[in-house]
Design an enzyme around this catalytic site. Structure first.
Site, PDB file in Angstrom:
ATOM      1  N   GLU A 494     -31.104  53.642  -5.309  1.00 58.72           N
ATOM      2  CA  GLU A 494     -30.451  54.842  -5.085  1.00 58.72           C
ATOM      3  C   GLU A 494     -30.861  56.113  -4.903  1.00 58.72           C
ATOM      4  OE1 GLU A 494     -27.676  54.007  -8.465  1.00 58.72           O
ATOM      5  OE2 GLU A 494     -27.969  51.862  -7.911  1.00 58.72           O
ATOM      6  N   GLU A 525     -27.346  47.526  -8.753  1.00 54.98           N
ATOM      7  CA  GLU A 525     -28.609  47.856  -9.657  1.00 54.98           C
ATOM      8  C   GLU A 525     -29.344  46.468  -9.539  1.00 54.98           C
ATOM      9  OE1 GLU A 525     -27.262  51.929 -10.100  1.00 54.98           O
ATOM     10  OE2 GLU A 525     -25.998  50.020 -10.701  1.00 54.98           O
ATOM     11  N   ASP A 550     -29.762  53.919 -18.760  1.00 46.68           N
ATOM     12  CA  ASP A 550     -28.089  53.025 -18.857  1.00 46.68           C
ATOM     13  C   ASP A 550     -28.156  52.543 -17.488  1.00 46.68           C
ATOM     14  OD1 ASP A 550     -28.598  56.285 -17.492  1.00 46.68           O
ATOM     15  OD2 ASP A 550     -25.548  55.393 -17.990  1.00 46.68           O
ATOM     16  N   TYR A 551     -28.415  53.164 -16.465  1.00 42.09           N
ATOM     17  CA  TYR A 551     -27.458  51.854 -15.368  1.00 42.09           C
ATOM     18  C   TYR A 551     -28.477  50.876 -15.272  1.00 42.09           C
ATOM     19  CZ  TYR A 551     -25.339  56.580 -13.692  1.00 42.09           C
ATOM     20  OH  TYR A 551     -24.418  56.812 -12.902  1.00 42.09           O
ATOM     21  N   ILE A 552     -29.232  50.822 -15.674  1.00 36.67           N
ATOM     22  CA  ILE A 552     -30.305  49.683 -16.324  1.00 36.67           C
ATOM     23  C   ILE A 552     -29.104  48.542 -17.310  1.00 36.67           C
ATOM     24  CG2 ILE A 552     -31.494  49.156 -18.267  1.00 36.67           C
ATOM     25  CD1 ILE A 552     -34.250  48.791 -17.069  1.00 36.67           C
ATOM     26  N   HIS A 592     -26.707  58.324 -19.363  1.00 41.60           N
ATOM     27  CA  HIS A 592     -28.069  59.303 -18.451  1.00 41.60           C
ATOM     28  C   HIS A 592     -28.532  59.506 -20.572  1.00 41.60           C
ATOM     29  CE1 HIS A 592     -26.136  58.799 -15.259  1.00 41.60           C
ATOM     30  NE2 HIS A 592     -26.090  60.147 -15.203  1.00 41.60           N
TER      31      HIS A 592
END
Length: 803
Positions: A494, A525, A550-552, A592
């Site tokens: 992204e 993701e 944190d998006y992981i 984040h």
């Protein structure tokens, strides 16, 4: 939406007959394997069974369209397909059911996965690539429903890359990008978000992918009316159907018991995907599942008599049999002969597979029983030991658990008895455990010369006029060098492409290297990681960017269940050296902020987890990873992109070692262990402590997985006799992992004069703003006071109580 008309065939009638009858034989063999496989589970020889009965005929059609060089990413009912392409024999089928740990006999996983999970071997024994264009390829299956979909996207995208990006060495990997990726999924699993995410991404990317939805109207016991809007996945996906003005999918629907229609449907789908690079979805309807979902239950519990009668009539093998007779291809008598022969051969294969599985265990049983009898003859506990030996000897079909459990119990009964017999027993147990444990625990990471931990460190060098630059410039320039020298490397995520990532670490690289190598993606993701896994399986070197740590979490299931286990579950026969690039640490706010580290740590064993403290270290990690074969997550410091660093004069050569800590400041009073952005706070605090006469040694972990392979931390503790771990994760997270590594694996207790301490963040996620960070995570004052408290306890006179 369309239904393919009846097949037309260019074969001579005799050749056509031979082809059809061979297909029918495979279908019968596969069905018999399912039937006997269920019995083996119910009689206790196998632990669990999930089979492909009811899906045989459409899988034959898929196999006909599948070409060498193509890839499969499927689910656990594709046994007929694997048999049809010659990648699974009946003995191998039963060897998998029995969990035979011999990879030559059970090539799907050497007993590490339950039956029904299939793979082909991409690697030679030394870890080098086979020629994947000269073989049929199947990526290693996983059980989680729809988990095969993200990887499928990457397998298909690799063909697009091979076709459209110049200078890549395609030897062993591709022939002009003509390969198709074939996916299979049960109709109920299309309810998963991973399915829809993959469908959407494939439509955007326009990649050569064919997805087969095997639709038998149920998901275990739950009918399609509870699963899918309109009870029809192809109906609700109509909006994805391509037209003259808009790109999208080709969507086909075909009945799963109609052999000729299936053949033509799959040939048509292959032609579209292979030639036009357009994704295709085939909705295979009116399928059955004769034995229910698995050996865990019976479908008679949830299907009514009418449905069961319909399934009997519309069983695909039964329908194919009728069609063969009605078409004049063979008589009933000829088919009966095929069926009898097939059933006999399957029974023989089952017997051979069981005997082959049992033979080495029986040999071990005989060995240990003889040893136990010798031990008994010299022991004061001979009565008890003799009984254990007799009971073990009486087991007709022993397990290795039976053997080792008994022998270890006997060893307890010989405590205090030292003689040649007990020594022999102890040695036998040690050797057996070492050998057997390796069968179940090897190949979590590469065991070849290309293992990441074998790549040697090359330190950065500087000149007198080395420029101070923003950290992002070091990352950017290093990526520029990587992309110039490694045409097989590509990065995507992204905001990764046009703007060069949110922190400009890829600034200008899309313009220089093109949109296929430096690519923007949608907000998705799981399939970003899936793209990376699939492309890495096909010899490319992808870097999948997850914008923030944190998006992981969106992709953690795919990382944990697929990427992290791939090398292990294939016992080293497939690899996906994917690099996952992300950023985290110390930014204010619940998200984040890097506070998920403990959870990630414990779910990604099989993937290296690297936490560089600055961008020079990060650049070195990327250079190291591209020389090795293991996948990794690199967590860059989110607040480090604008901090100044010296530009190394040997940027392209630097390599940060994996599994090696670095002592960034030597000291004598206490060992401080930390990583990432928090380490900078520790460094500043150490300077303040010096003013009070406290000389701290600071160690940068650098690599959480693997952790301090050289045990350098315990060497520091042996000098300072005190330990504090400072971490921004929640209590019991990464700090607990680090403490366990130091105390239990490095045996640091023997050197400690004070209790080891951990200083972590608060139990909650970080609050927003500067004050939120200060009151949520370890501050400089928190660190100072915690270290001072340890020294006060040691010497309260020199270090009086602070507060």
């Amino acid at each position: 939406m369309q239904t393919i008309p009846d097949v037309t065939n260019d074969l001579s009638f005799e050749d056509f007959k031979t082809e059809v009858l061979n297909d029918y034989k495979i279908a019968v063999v596969s069905r018999e394997c399912s039937l006997l496989g269920r019995r083996e589970v119910l009689t206790g020889k196998a632990k669990f069974g999930i089979f492909g009965d009811g899906k045989e005929v459409p899988q034959l059609a898929m196999a006909k369209a599948f070409q060498k060089g193509d890839w499969r990413s499927g689910y656990y009912r594709d046994q007929t397909f694997m048999m049809a392409i010659g990648a699974l024999t009946t003995e191998q089928f039963f060897a998998g059911l029995y969990a035979n740990t011999n990879l030559e006999l059970e090539p799907m996983s050497a007993g590490r996965q339950m039956g029904g999970h299939f793979v082909t071997h991409s690697l030679n024994d030394n870890g080098t690539w086979k020629n994947l264009t000269e073989q049929y390829n199947s990526s290693a299956d996983i059980s989680p429903t729809a988990g095969q979909m993200p990887r499928l996207l990457g397998l298909a995208q690799a063909s697009k890359i091979f076709r459209n990006v110049n200078d890549i060495n395609t030897n062993n990997f591709s022939v002009k990008g003509n390969e198709v990726a074939w996916g299979t999924i049960g109709n109920a699993s299309t309810s998963e978000g991973l399915f829809f995410e993959t469908i959407n991404a494939a439509g955007v990317l326009q990649v050569p992918m064919v997805i087969s939805v095997w639709d038998d109207e149920y998901g275990i016991s739950v009918h399609a009316r509870h699963q899918t809007t309109k009870e029809n996945i192809s109906e609700i996906l109509k909006g994805f159907q391509r037209n003259k003005k808009e790109k999208g999918f080709e969507i086909l629907r075909v009945k799963g018991w109609n052999y000729p229609n299936l053949m033509e449907t799959y040939q048509e789908a292959a032609k579209i995907a292979r030639e036009e690079h357009v994704p295709v979805l085939i909705h295979v309807v009116e399928l059955t599942q004769p034995q229910g979902h698995s050996t865990s239950g019976s479908h008679e519990r949830y299907k009514n008599a009418e449905r069961l009668e319909w399934e009997t009539e519309h069983d695909c093998n039964t329908q194919m049999r009728q069609w063969i007779i009605e078409s004049g291809i063979a008589t009933n008598e000829a088919l009966v002969d095929i069926e009898r022969t097939a059933k006999r051969n399957v029974r023989d294969a089952k017997k051979n597979a069981w005997n082959t599985f049992l033979r080495p265990i029986k040999k071990e049983q005989l060995e240990i029983v003889n040893i136990l009898k010798q031990v008994a003859s010299k022991s004061a506990n001979r009565v008890f030991i003799s009984k254990l030996a007799t009971d073990l000897e009486a087991i007709g079909e022993p397990t290795r658990k039976d053997i080792l459990s008994t022998s270890r119990k006997v060893l307890r009964l010989t405590l205090g008895e030292t003689n040649a017999e007990t020594t022999t027993l102890g040695n036998w147990i040690n050797n057996n455990i070492a050998k057997t444990q390796h069968s179940f625990s090897s190949h979590l990471y590469s065991e070849t010369q290309r293992a990441n931990i074998r790549i040697k460190e090359i330190k950065p060098t500087y000149t007198d006029d080395s420029e101070l630059v923003d950290g992002r410039i070091i990352i950017r320039d290093n990526f520029d060098i990587i992309f110039s020298s490694h045409p097989e490397v590509l990065v995507f995520g992204e905001d990764t492409g046009k703007i060069g990532d949110v922190n400009q670490g890829l600034e200008g690289l899309q313009e220089k290297f093109g949109e296929l190598r430096v690519a923007d993606t949608g907000i998705r993701e799981a399939t970003i990681i899936g793209q990376g896994i699939g492309m890495a399986l096909r010899g490319l070197r992808p870097i999948a960017e997850i914008q923030y740590l944190d998006y992981i979490l969106y992709a953690l299931q795919i990382i944990s269940d697929d990427l992290a286990t791939l090398h292990y579950r294939t016992k080293g026969k497939q690899k996906a050296p994917l690099i996952i690039r992300t950023r985290g640490h110390r930014l204010e706010g619940i998200w984040h902020s890097g506070s998920q580290m403990g959870g990630i740590l414990n779910l990604v064993k099989g993937v290296h987890l690297l936490v560089p403290r600055n961008m020079t270290k990060a650049a070195g990690f990327y250079n190291t990873l591209l020389q090795g074969d293991d996948p990794a997550i690199v967590v860059e410091c989110l607040n480090g992109y604008r901090l100044k660093e010296k530009m190394p004069s040997n940027l392209s050569a630097i390599k940060t070692p994996i599994g090696v800590v670095e002592t960034v400041k030597e000291g004598t009073d206490i060992t401080l262990v930390s990583y990432g952005s928090t380490l900078r706070i520790v460094e500043q605090t150490a300077k303040d402590l010096l003013a009070l006469g406290i000389d701290a040694e600071i160690i940068d972990i650098q690599s959480l997985i693997p952790f301090d392979l050289n045990h350098d931390i315990v060497k520091s503790i042996a000098k300072t006799n005190r330990l504090m771990i400072i971490d921004e994760d929640v209590p019991g997270g990464a700090s607990a992992y680090i403490l366990d590594e130091i105390l239990n694996k490095q045996n640091a207790f023997q050197y400690l004069d004070s209790a080891p301490k951990t200083l972590a963040a608060k139990s909650h996620r970080p609050a927003y703003g500067n004050d939120g960070d200060y009151f949520s995570k370890p501050s400089a004052e928190d660190i100072f006071e915690a270290i001072y408290a340890v020294m006060h306890e040691t010497n309260p006179v020199q270090f009086p109580k602070l507060r």
